[in-house]
Design a protein around this motif. Structure first.
Motif, PDB file in Angstrom:
ATOM      1  N   ILE A  59     -53.615   3.699 -44.158  1.00 42.64           N
ATOM      2  CA  ILE A  59     -54.876   3.426 -43.483  1.00 42.64           C
ATOM      3  C   ILE A  59     -55.575   4.214 -43.357  1.00 42.64           C
ATOM      4  CG2 ILE A  59     -55.580   2.803 -41.252  1.00 42.64           C
ATOM      5  CD1 ILE A  59     -52.796   0.374 -42.795  1.00 42.64           C
ATOM      6  N   THR A  60     -57.446   3.891 -43.601  1.00 43.95           N
ATOM      7  CA  THR A  60     -58.166   5.065 -43.820  1.00 43.95           C
ATOM      8  C   THR A  60     -58.155   5.273 -42.942  1.00 43.95           C
ATOM      9  OG1 THR A  60     -59.694   3.013 -43.492  1.00 43.95           O
ATOM     10  CG2 THR A  60     -59.732   3.810 -45.441  1.00 43.95           C
ATOM     11  N   GLU A  61     -58.981   6.601 -42.456  1.00 43.13           N
ATOM     12  CA  GLU A  61     -59.688   7.301 -41.816  1.00 43.13           C
ATOM     13  C   GLU A  61     -59.692   6.556 -40.439  1.00 43.13           C
ATOM     14  OE1 GLU A  61     -60.678  10.019 -45.075  1.00 43.13           O
ATOM     15  OE2 GLU A  61     -61.186   7.280 -44.543  1.00 43.13           O
ATOM     16  N   ALA A  62     -60.198   5.840 -40.128  1.00 44.95           N
ATOM     17  CA  ALA A  62     -61.160   4.992 -38.935  1.00 44.95           C
ATOM     18  C   ALA A  62     -60.012   4.455 -38.073  1.00 44.95           C
ATOM     19  CB  ALA A  62     -62.713   4.195 -39.065  1.00 44.95           C
ATOM     20  N   GLY A  63     -58.738   3.736 -38.775  1.00 39.22           N
ATOM     21  CA  GLY A  63     -58.106   3.623 -38.611  1.00 39.22           C
ATOM     22  C   GLY A  63     -56.361   3.993 -38.500  1.00 39.22           C
ATOM     23  N   PHE A  64     -56.285   5.403 -39.235  1.00 40.30           N
ATOM     24  CA  PHE A  64     -55.372   6.044 -38.740  1.00 40.30           C
ATOM     25  C   PHE A  64     -54.769   6.436 -37.703  1.00 40.30           C
ATOM     26  CE2 PHE A  64     -53.167   9.985 -39.530  1.00 40.30           C
ATOM     27  CZ  PHE A  64     -51.707   9.644 -40.969  1.00 40.30           C
ATOM     28  N   ALA A  65     -55.497   6.779 -36.906  1.00 41.66           N
ATOM     29  CA  ALA A  65     -55.597   7.693 -35.634  1.00 41.66           C
ATOM     30  C   ALA A  65     -54.713   6.445 -34.486  1.00 41.66           C
ATOM     31  CB  ALA A  65     -56.600   8.243 -34.852  1.00 41.66           C
ATOM     32  N   GLU A  66     -55.085   5.428 -34.549  1.00 39.79           N
ATOM     33  CA  GLU A  66     -54.360   4.223 -34.162  1.00 39.79           C
ATOM     34  C   GLU A  66     -53.034   4.342 -34.350  1.00 39.79           C
ATOM     35  OE1 GLU A  66     -54.505   1.916 -30.306  1.00 39.79           O
ATOM     36  OE2 GLU A  66     -56.691   3.025 -31.110  1.00 39.79           O
ATOM     37  N   ALA A  67     -53.364   3.731 -36.017  1.00 46.18           N
ATOM     38  CA  ALA A  67     -51.417   3.105 -36.633  1.00 46.18           C
ATOM     39  C   ALA A  67     -51.073   4.300 -36.398  1.00 46.18           C
ATOM     40  CB  ALA A  67     -52.600   3.412 -38.148  1.00 46.18           C
ATOM     41  N   ALA A  68     -50.935   5.379 -36.584  1.00 48.18           N
ATOM     42  CA  ALA A  68     -50.031   6.274 -36.085  1.00 48.18           C
ATOM     43  C   ALA A  68     -49.117   6.608 -35.142  1.00 48.18           C
ATOM     44  CB  ALA A  68     -50.415   8.043 -36.630  1.00 48.18           C
ATOM     45  N   MET A  69     -50.053   5.856 -34.386  1.00 43.99           N
ATOM     46  CA  MET A  69     -49.087   5.952 -32.810  1.00 43.99           C
ATOM     47  C   MET A  69     -48.298   5.148 -32.718  1.00 43.99           C
ATOM     48  SD  MET A  69     -49.676   9.212 -31.288  1.00 43.99           S
ATOM     49  CE  MET A  69     -49.472   8.953 -29.865  1.00 43.99           C
ATOM     50  N   MET A  70     -48.389   3.559 -33.467  1.00 45.98           N
ATOM     51  CA  MET A  70     -47.973   2.612 -33.837  1.00 45.98           C
ATOM     52  C   MET A  70     -46.473   3.119 -34.588  1.00 45.98           C
ATOM     53  SD  MET A  70     -50.448  -0.062 -34.028  1.00 45.98           S
ATOM     54  CE  MET A  70     -52.515   0.108 -33.334  1.00 45.98           C
ATOM     55  N   GLY A  71     -46.600   3.519 -35.196  1.00 45.56           N
ATOM     56  CA  GLY A  71     -45.487   4.222 -36.450  1.00 45.56           C
ATOM     57  C   GLY A  71     -45.547   4.537 -37.782  1.00 45.56           C
ATOM     58  N   GLU A  72     -44.655   5.092 -38.741  1.00 43.62           N
ATOM     59  CA  GLU A  72     -44.996   5.739 -39.772  1.00 43.62           C
ATOM     60  C   GLU A  72     -46.055   4.677 -40.683  1.00 43.62           C
ATOM     61  OE1 GLU A  72     -41.615   6.575 -41.420  1.00 43.62           O
ATOM     62  OE2 GLU A  72     -42.739   7.479 -43.529  1.00 43.62           O
ATOM     63  N   CYS A  73     -46.776   5.842 -41.051  1.00 43.58           N
ATOM     64  CA  CYS A  73     -47.811   5.312 -41.625  1.00 43.58           C
ATOM     65  C   CYS A  73     -48.612   6.717 -42.808  1.00 43.58           C
ATOM     66  CB  CYS A  73     -48.722   4.470 -41.596  1.00 43.58           C
ATOM     67  SG  CYS A  73     -50.222   5.339 -40.449  1.00 43.58           S
TER      68      CYS A  73
END
Length: 311
Positions: free
Chosen positions: A196-210
């Motif tokens: 996931i690119t920087e703008a979406g990584f913060a949200e994704a990382a709190m959901m699961g490993e990425c």
């Protein structure tokens, strides 16, 4: 709900970075600058690299350029622990197959796929595409670049089905901030590594490993690594702050560039230029890259408003 931090991923959790292709004034391959870029990334701890995505102008190179650049890329990514990946973009599936075959002959075993975009693939055509790539080359690993330019975004459920059919489909690449889309990727296809690119990584990382797909963080790879490690720790405060800054910086860059530039590589070459003053901004024609004035304004923007992002 499945615990996304306990799933065995098919590809390691890491930072993934694109290598842009520099062109001379005559649009010849600037090999030494390209080699220097790869060494810079590896020297800063980035071990998962790819060429010929949209930022790497994989849609624009000739067959000769494709082969010549792969040879250099393979030479520079032979080090221990380094994993190189070859992007393959074409309107023609037979051309995609031929490119994979030639790259395999040069030792490549990891590939990044994008769907053909002349017409949006139907479900049956999507199955054929993955059968003739992942299915045909069972000794290779494949990442799918899930981008809107192809006219079709693959869902988490579709990825899960494709992953069950093709054990060598190992990862995806997504440039999105949409929470629902991120959630479905991580919960419905948890066996794949989603970058996931920087703008979406913060949200994704709190959901699961990425994984983190860096673009603007190329201007300060140390900050990109801090951001990635915060994701692994689920450090919400650091993720939120860095993600917010990344989104703001990208928005200001888009405003700075305006409508003059619309290809991904134009932006990524600005980031390359921050690290290497010799790195040319030009894209292969007919596409236009950013100009020198925009680059200077971008550097000033980093210095004045985003000093953490300035290496």
């Amino acid at each position: 709900m499945t615990n996304q931090f306990s799933i065995n991923k098919r590809y390691r959790t890491c930072i993934l970075a694109a290598c842009c292709v520099p062109w001379t004034e005559e649009f010849a391959f600037a090999e030494e600058i390209f080699r220097s870029q790869i060494r810079h990334l590896i020297g800063h701890g980035i071990s998962d690299l790819y060429i010929f995505g949209t930022a790497g102008e994989g849609y624009a190179v000739t067959e000769t350029q494709f082969d010549d650049i792969i040879e250099v890329f393979q030479d520079e990514t032979r080090g221990d622990g380094v994993q190189g990946m070859i992007g393959v973009i074409s309107l023609s599936l037979p051309t995609i197959i031929e490119r994979i075959e030639r790259a395999r002959e040069m030792g490549a075993r990891r590939f990044q796929l994008s769907l053909p975009s002349w017409g949006v693939l139907r479900d049956s055509e999507l199955d054929v595409f993955f059968r003739e790539t992942c299915g045909r080359f069972s000794d290779c690993e494949f990442l799918h670049y899930n981008l809107q330019r192809t006219g079709r975004i693959i869902t988490g459920a579709e990825y899960n089905r494709l992953a069950e059919q093709h054990p060598n489909l190992v990862a995806t690449k997504n440039s999105t901030t949409d929470k629902q889309r991120l959630h479905t990727l991580l919960t419905e296809a948890p066996q794949l590594q989603h970058f996931i690119t920087e703008a979406g990584f913060a949200e994704a990382a709190m959901m699961g490993e990425c994984g983190l797909l860096i673009s603007v963080a190329n201007t300060n790879i140390a900050l990109g690594r801090t951001y990635f490690e915060a994701g692994r720790r689920r450090d919400g405060a650091t993720l939120a702050e860095t993600g917010r800054e990344a989104s703001q910086l990208i928005a200001e860059l888009l405003k700075l560039v305006g409508s003059d530039t619309h290809m991904d590589g134009a932006f990524d070459k600005l980031f390359c230029r921050v690290n290497d003053p010799q790195f040319p901004l030009r894209l292969l024609p007919p596409y236009e890259g950013a100009n020198e004035a925009v680059f200077e304004q971008f550097v000033e923007l980093l210095k004045k408003k985003y000093p953490r992002w300035n290496m």
